[in-house]
Each structure stands twice: as structure tokens, then as C-alpha cells.
Design an enzyme around this catalytic site. Structure first.
Site, PDB file in Angstrom:
ATOM      1  N   GLY A 244      37.233  37.292   3.695  1.00 47.46           N
ATOM      2  CA  GLY A 244      37.719  35.957   4.060  1.00 47.46           C
ATOM      3  C   GLY A 244      38.689  35.398   3.033  1.00 47.46           C
ATOM      4  O   GLY A 244      38.972  36.034   2.008  1.00 47.46           O
TER       5      GLY A 244
ATOM      6  N   ILE B  49      25.572  39.136   6.866  1.00 45.64           N
ATOM      7  CA  ILE B  49      24.574  38.321   6.154  1.00 45.64           C
ATOM      8  C   ILE B  49      23.458  37.808   7.072  1.00 45.64           C
ATOM      9  O   ILE B  49      22.433  37.336   6.582  1.00 45.64           O
ATOM     10  CB  ILE B  49      25.204  37.144   5.365  1.00 45.64           C
ATOM     11  CG1 ILE B  49      25.920  36.161   6.292  1.00 45.64           C
ATOM     12  CG2 ILE B  49      26.113  37.648   4.246  1.00 45.64           C
ATOM     13  CD1 ILE B  49      26.173  34.801   5.634  1.00 45.64           C
TER      14      ILE B  49
ATOM     15  N   TYR C 186      30.648  31.511   9.417  1.00 49.69           N
ATOM     16  CA  TYR C 186      31.253  31.302  10.734  1.00 49.69           C
ATOM     17  C   TYR C 186      32.088  30.041  10.593  1.00 49.69           C
ATOM     18  O   TYR C 186      31.541  28.956  10.382  1.00 49.69           O
ATOM     19  CB  TYR C 186      30.136  31.121  11.759  1.00 49.69           C
ATOM     20  CG  TYR C 186      30.580  30.976  13.196  1.00 49.69           C
ATOM     21  CD1 TYR C 186      30.354  31.993  14.115  1.00 49.69           C
ATOM     22  CD2 TYR C 186      31.209  29.825  13.648  1.00 49.69           C
ATOM     23  CE1 TYR C 186      30.735  31.864  15.445  1.00 49.69           C
ATOM     24  CE2 TYR C 186      31.604  29.685  14.967  1.00 49.69           C
ATOM     25  CZ  TYR C 186      31.358  30.707  15.860  1.00 49.69           C
ATOM     26  OH  TYR C 186      31.741  30.592  17.171  1.00 49.69           O
ATOM     27  N   THR C 187      33.423  30.163  10.670  1.00 57.30           N
ATOM     28  CA  THR C 187      34.292  29.012  10.363  1.00 57.30           C
ATOM     29  C   THR C 187      35.083  28.505  11.577  1.00 57.30           C
ATOM     30  O   THR C 187      35.947  27.635  11.416  1.00 57.30           O
ATOM     31  CB  THR C 187      35.279  29.363   9.230  1.00 57.30           C
ATOM     32  OG1 THR C 187      35.968  30.566   9.577  1.00 57.30           O
ATOM     33  CG2 THR C 187      34.580  29.531   7.906  1.00 57.30           C
TER      34      THR C 187
ATOM     35  N   THR D 106      30.993  22.729   3.148  1.00 61.57           N
ATOM     36  CA  THR D 106      32.137  22.054   3.765  1.00 61.57           C
ATOM     37  C   THR D 106      32.053  20.524   3.754  1.00 61.57           C
ATOM     38  O   THR D 106      30.949  19.961   3.761  1.00 61.57           O
ATOM     39  CB  THR D 106      32.263  22.530   5.232  1.00 61.57           C
ATOM     40  OG1 THR D 106      33.290  21.795   5.885  1.00 61.57           O
ATOM     41  CG2 THR D 106      30.968  22.297   6.013  1.00 61.57           C
TER      42      THR D 106
ATOM     43  N   TYR E  37      29.316  23.248  13.983  1.00 63.43           N
ATOM     44  CA  TYR E  37      29.696  23.912  12.732  1.00 63.43           C
ATOM     45  C   TYR E  37      29.128  23.145  11.537  1.00 63.43           C
ATOM     46  O   TYR E  37      28.467  23.718  10.667  1.00 63.43           O
ATOM     47  CB  TYR E  37      31.226  24.005  12.646  1.00 63.43           C
ATOM     48  CG  TYR E  37      31.754  24.361  11.279  1.00 63.43           C
ATOM     49  CD1 TYR E  37      31.636  25.652  10.779  1.00 63.43           C
ATOM     50  CD2 TYR E  37      32.375  23.394  10.479  1.00 63.43           C
ATOM     51  CE1 TYR E  37      32.130  25.970   9.504  1.00 63.43           C
ATOM     52  CE2 TYR E  37      32.867  23.696   9.220  1.00 63.43           C
ATOM     53  CZ  TYR E  37      32.740  24.981   8.742  1.00 63.43           C
ATOM     54  OH  TYR E  37      33.218  25.294   7.485  1.00 63.43           O
TER      55      TYR E  37
HETATM   56  N1  NAP Z   1      38.519  27.319   6.129  1.00 59.22           N
HETATM   57  C1  NAP Z   1      38.393  26.021   5.854  1.00 59.22           C
HETATM   58  O1  NAP Z   1      39.287  25.215   6.134  1.00 59.22           O
HETATM   59  C2  NAP Z   1      37.147  25.512   5.170  1.00 59.22           C
HETATM   60  C3  NAP Z   1      36.996  24.137   4.968  1.00 59.22           C
HETATM   61  C4  NAP Z   1      35.851  23.667   4.314  1.00 59.22           C
HETATM   62  C5  NAP Z   1      34.898  24.561   3.869  1.00 59.22           C
HETATM   63  N2  NAP Z   1      35.070  25.897   4.085  1.00 59.22           N
HETATM   64  C6  NAP Z   1      34.010  26.796   3.660  1.00 59.22           C
HETATM   65  O2  NAP Z   1      34.533  27.682   2.698  1.00 59.22           O
HETATM   66  C7  NAP Z   1      33.905  28.962   2.817  1.00 59.22           C
HETATM   67  C8  NAP Z   1      34.936  30.052   2.891  1.00 59.22           C
HETATM   68  O3  NAP Z   1      35.777  29.794   3.990  1.00 59.22           O
HETATM   69  P1  NAP Z   1      37.061  30.681   4.290  1.00 59.22           P
HETATM   70  O4  NAP Z   1      38.149  29.734   4.605  1.00 59.22           O
HETATM   71  O5  NAP Z   1      37.236  31.716   3.247  1.00 59.22           O
HETATM   72  O6  NAP Z   1      36.577  31.341   5.653  1.00 59.22           O
HETATM   73  P2  NAP Z   1      37.133  32.645   6.392  1.00 59.22           P
HETATM   74  O7  NAP Z   1      38.497  32.979   5.923  1.00 59.22           O
HETATM   75  O8  NAP Z   1      36.854  32.422   7.845  1.00 59.22           O
HETATM   76  O9  NAP Z   1      36.162  33.752   5.819  1.00 59.22           O
HETATM   77  C9  NAP Z   1      34.826  33.860   6.183  1.00 59.22           C
HETATM   78  C10 NAP Z   1      34.499  35.327   6.149  1.00 59.22           C
HETATM   79  O10 NAP Z   1      33.118  35.478   6.492  1.00 59.22           O
HETATM   80  C11 NAP Z   1      33.044  36.599   7.334  1.00 59.22           C
HETATM   81  N3  NAP Z   1      31.818  36.575   8.123  1.00 59.22           N
HETATM   82  C12 NAP Z   1      31.591  35.914   9.295  1.00 59.22           C
HETATM   83  N4  NAP Z   1      30.343  36.186   9.703  1.00 59.22           N
HETATM   84  C13 NAP Z   1      29.797  37.029   8.799  1.00 59.22           C
HETATM   85  C14 NAP Z   1      28.540  37.667   8.697  1.00 59.22           C
HETATM   86  N5  NAP Z   1      27.590  37.508   9.624  1.00 59.22           N
HETATM   87  N6  NAP Z   1      28.303  38.471   7.622  1.00 59.22           N
HETATM   88  C15 NAP Z   1      29.262  38.651   6.701  1.00 59.22           C
HETATM   89  N7  NAP Z   1      30.472  38.095   6.747  1.00 59.22           N
HETATM   90  C16 NAP Z   1      30.727  37.282   7.789  1.00 59.22           C
HETATM   91  C17 NAP Z   1      34.280  36.539   8.198  1.00 59.22           C
HETATM   92  O11 NAP Z   1      34.525  37.785   8.780  1.00 59.22           O
HETATM   93  P3  NAP Z   1      35.260  37.846  10.228  1.00 59.22           P
HETATM   94  O12 NAP Z   1      36.599  37.218  10.015  1.00 59.22           O
HETATM   95  O13 NAP Z   1      35.300  39.305  10.496  1.00 59.22           O
HETATM   96  O14 NAP Z   1      34.382  37.070  11.149  1.00 59.22           O
HETATM   97  C18 NAP Z   1      35.319  36.155   7.157  1.00 59.22           C
HETATM   98  O15 NAP Z   1      35.856  37.285   6.529  1.00 59.22           O
HETATM   99  C19 NAP Z   1      32.977  28.858   4.024  1.00 59.22           C
HETATM  100  O16 NAP Z   1      31.677  28.605   3.598  1.00 59.22           O
HETATM  101  C20 NAP Z   1      33.500  27.657   4.787  1.00 59.22           C
HETATM  102  O17 NAP Z   1      32.466  27.016   5.523  1.00 59.22           O
HETATM  103  C21 NAP Z   1      36.174  26.387   4.712  1.00 59.22           C
END
Ligand code: NAP
Length: 312
Positions: free
Chosen positions: A16, A43, A67-68, A107, A131
Site C-alpha cells: 500500500g 491479516i 480496507y480503504t 483515520t 469504513y
Molecule cells: N488513503 C487515505 O486517504 C487514508 C486516509 C486516512 C487514513 N488512512 C489509513 O492509513 C493506512 C494506510 O493507508 P494507505 O493509503 O496506505 O492504503 P492503501 O494504499 O489502500 O494500502 C492498504 C494496503 O492494505 C492491503 N490490504 C487490504 N486488505 C488486506 C488484508 N486482508 N491483508 C493484508 N493486506 C491487505 C491492500 O492491498 P490491496 O490493494 O491488494 O487490497 C493495500 O496494499 C490505513 O490504515 C488507512 O485506513 C488512509
């Protein structure tokens, strides 16, 4: 004098936006990172998480897996909960059993956005959608399973890779005469590599000898200054224009003009003072981060270049 051997940090969700940057930045921060992407470890499967930590003994476990898909979660609550709540519990429980500290990502969407000042860590949570609820359940599970935890809540993540708002704006700018972006939701853009740097600094601090109890707990970390999605889009398109790419006008619209499956907080800016006071980690300015990340998001050629007969 030789450098001390790097300690090991396991990253779940290593494919991610944030997970990847933690793995990339680890060595410079004195850590040996072992990353597991979704294909390597799901996970949601407790046994697989435990097996990974048995194979790779670690001082710190980073849970960047999540799951985002905020809108898709509304009709896929089972998956969101399995990953964001049960998955978070699995990681925290396995880390605690193996004697590792855990750093878990969460988040701003745990808040309902009715406040008009930045949210502090112990403001009441009231997520508006599935979410946010699944992430909030994950936060509680981490607290219950692992005494040595840091929950880092962040917001509006963008990076040179992966799906994010900046990438979408750049794509739409190449396709459309005008962009329309909501101007009544205020957030705080945060670069994934800045989050990774904060995580790696935290990893070192929470494993230091004699670490104080207040080093653990829930912390907020997001970029500054706060802006609306329209403000962020305007900055993205202006920066693309400075690099010679198409820069169509960005119209400000209201949320009701862009209906989405999930309701989003009107205001979800995080107060990052606690992290600065306890750990000395300051809020990053997202504008220089945008300048360094944007070139990686821009297409190699522009339709306007092609129309002028630029070489393909
Ligand atoms: N993105 C945002 O704007 C945002 C905002 C606030 C907080 N956050 C938080 O920041 C953190 C990181 O976000 P990010 O932006 O890096 O998200 P991301 O780019 O969507 O990355 C999340 C990763 O987790 C993987 N994943 C999903 N289900 C999984 C599972 N069951 N087991 C193992 N891996 C799994 C996804 O793989 P696949 O792609 O193959 O599903 C993806 O590679 C998260 O906790 C999110 O809630 C994000």
C-alpha cells in the site's frame, strides 16, 4: 567503529501507499524491514499473521494493511470489518504474543466532522460510515490486545504510487475541460513518505531503553495547512501546470452536487500537538511533498503535446 546491527520491523500491507514507504525508508532509519503484502499475508487470517511473526522475529510490527475503499465499504461491511477490525486485532495480538510493539494506522474518518477546530486524540469518536466504524473497531481491538501500541491516525494520504486523490486529479485534468471538486469538506493532505518517516522515528523511540509509558497510545499525524478537497485539487492542478501539463479550471462545488455512497466528515482536521509534545515529531507541510510527488503522477505525454505533433 561499526554501526550497530539494524533491528527488524515487520510491515503488513507492504504493497500500500504507506506500507511501501515504510519498507523503502527503513534502512536509512536504522531498521531492517521485512514487508508482507496482501498476497503474502492476509491479516484477516490470524494463523497466517502469527506464522509470519514466528518466521520473522521483530521488535516492531507496523500494520499498514487496511480496507480503504470508503464508498465500497457501505455495501461490503463484512470485508471492511474482517480486515479493519478483525485484521487489526490479529496483528496486535500476534505482536503482543511475540513481544513486539505495534504501530497501527488509523483515520480521521473515526470523527463525524461536526467540530470546527482540529480533533484531539480523546475527542469522542462518531464515524459516519462503515469504513470509519470498521477502523474505530480496529483501534479498540489494538488497545485491548497490545499494551505496547501506537495508533497513528492520519488523513488524505497521497503518494507517488497507489490510488489517491492527487493521481485522480492528474488523470481527470488530462481528460476534462473543467474539474468540479467539493469545497465544503476540510481535510489535511498527508504524504505517505512523511507518514513513513514518522512511523520509523516512532519505532525507534518506543523501543528505546527506559521508554516512558506516555510514548504509547493514540496520536494524530497529518499535513498542514488544512484545506478543502477543492483547495488541494487547485494546488495539484497548478503544480501540474507549472510542469507544462494541462491545467483546466477547478470549480468549487458542494457535497450534495457530488453524491457518494458514504457520507464524509465536513471537517476532519487532526490536532497533531500530542505527537509533537511527546515524541518531537512535527506536522509536515504537504505543499513541498506535493512538489516532490507530483512528477511521478504526471503522464509522460499530454494530449496537447500530441496535438502539436510532439514525438510519441
Ligand atoms: N488513503 C487515505 O486517504 C487514508 C486516509 C486516512 C487514513 N488512512 C489509513 O492509513 C493506512 C494506510 O493507508 P494507505 O493509503 O496506505 O492504503 P492503501 O494504499 O489502500 O494500502 C492498504 C494496503 O492494505 C492491503 N490490504 C487490504 N486488505 C488486506 C488484508 N486482508 N491483508 C493484508 N493486506 C491487505 C491492500 O492491498 P490491496 O490493494 O491488494 O487490497 C493495500 O496494499 C490505513 O490504515 C488507512 O485506513 C488512509
Amino acid at each position: 567503529m561499526t554501526a550497530p546491527p539494524a533491528r527488524t520491523l515487520v510491515v503488513f500491507g507492504a504493497g500500500g501507499q504507506v506500507g511501501r514507504e515504510v519498507a523503502v525508508g527503513a534502512a536509512d532509519a536504522g531498521w531492517r524491514a521485512v514487508g508482507y503484502d496482501r498476497a503474502a499475508v492476509d491479516i484477516a487470517r490470524a494463523d497466517d499473521v502469527m506464522r509470519a511473526l514466528e518466521t520473522t522475529p521483530a521488535s516492531v510490527v507496523v500494520n499498514a494493511a487496511s480496507y480503504t475503499a470508503v464508498d465500497a465499504a457501505e455495501t461490503d461491511a463484512a470485508s471492511a470489518l474482517a480486515i479493519n477490525a478483525d485484521g487489526a486485532r490479529n496483528v496486535a495480538a500476534a505482536a503482543a504474543r511475540r513481544g513486539a510493539a505495534v504501530i497501527h494506522l488509523s483515520t480521521d474518518y473515526v470523527f463525524d466532522g461536526r467540530k470546527r477546530a482540529p480533533y484531539v486524540e480523546d475527542d469522542p469518536v462518531a464515524p459516519l460510515g462503515v469504513y470509519g466504524r470498521s477502523k474505530e473497531a480496529g483501534d479498540r481491538a489494538v488497545r485491548a490486545e497490545a499494551a505496547r501500541h501506537v495508533i497513528l491516525r492520519t488523513a488524505a494520504v497521497f503518494a507517488a504510487h497507489g490510488k489517491n486523490f492527487a493521481r485522480t486529479m492528474v488523470r481527470l485534468a488530462a481528460e476534462r475541460p473543467e474539474l468540479r471538486v467539493v469545497d465544503d469538506q476540510t481535510t489535511a493532505p498527508t504524504a505517505a513518505d512523511d507518514i513513513a518517516a514518522a512511523i520509523l522515528a516512532l519505532a525507534t523511540r518506543i523501543t528505546a531503553p527506559g521508554v516512558a509509558p506516555e510514548a504509547f497510545g493514540t496520536f494524530h499525524y497529518c499535513g498542514r495547512p488544512a484545506t478543502t478537497w477543492h483547495g488541494f485539487a487547485t494546488a495539484i492542478i497548478a503544480a501540474a501546470g507549472r510542469l507544462g501539463h494541462r491545467a483546466p479550471p477547478v470549480a468549487a462545488i458542494a457535497s450534495h452536487e457530488f453524491p457518494t455512497a458514504a457520507a464524509r466528515p465536513r471537517y476532519s482536521v487532526l490536532d497533531c500537538g500530542h505527537l509533537a509534545r511527546v515524541h518531537g515529531i512535527e506536522q509536515p507541510d504537504w505543499r513541498p511533498a506535493l512538489e516532490r510527488i507530483l512528477p511521478h503522477l504526471l503522464p509522460a505525454t499530454q494530449p496537447s503535446d500530441l496535438a502539436q505533433g510532439a514525438p510519441r
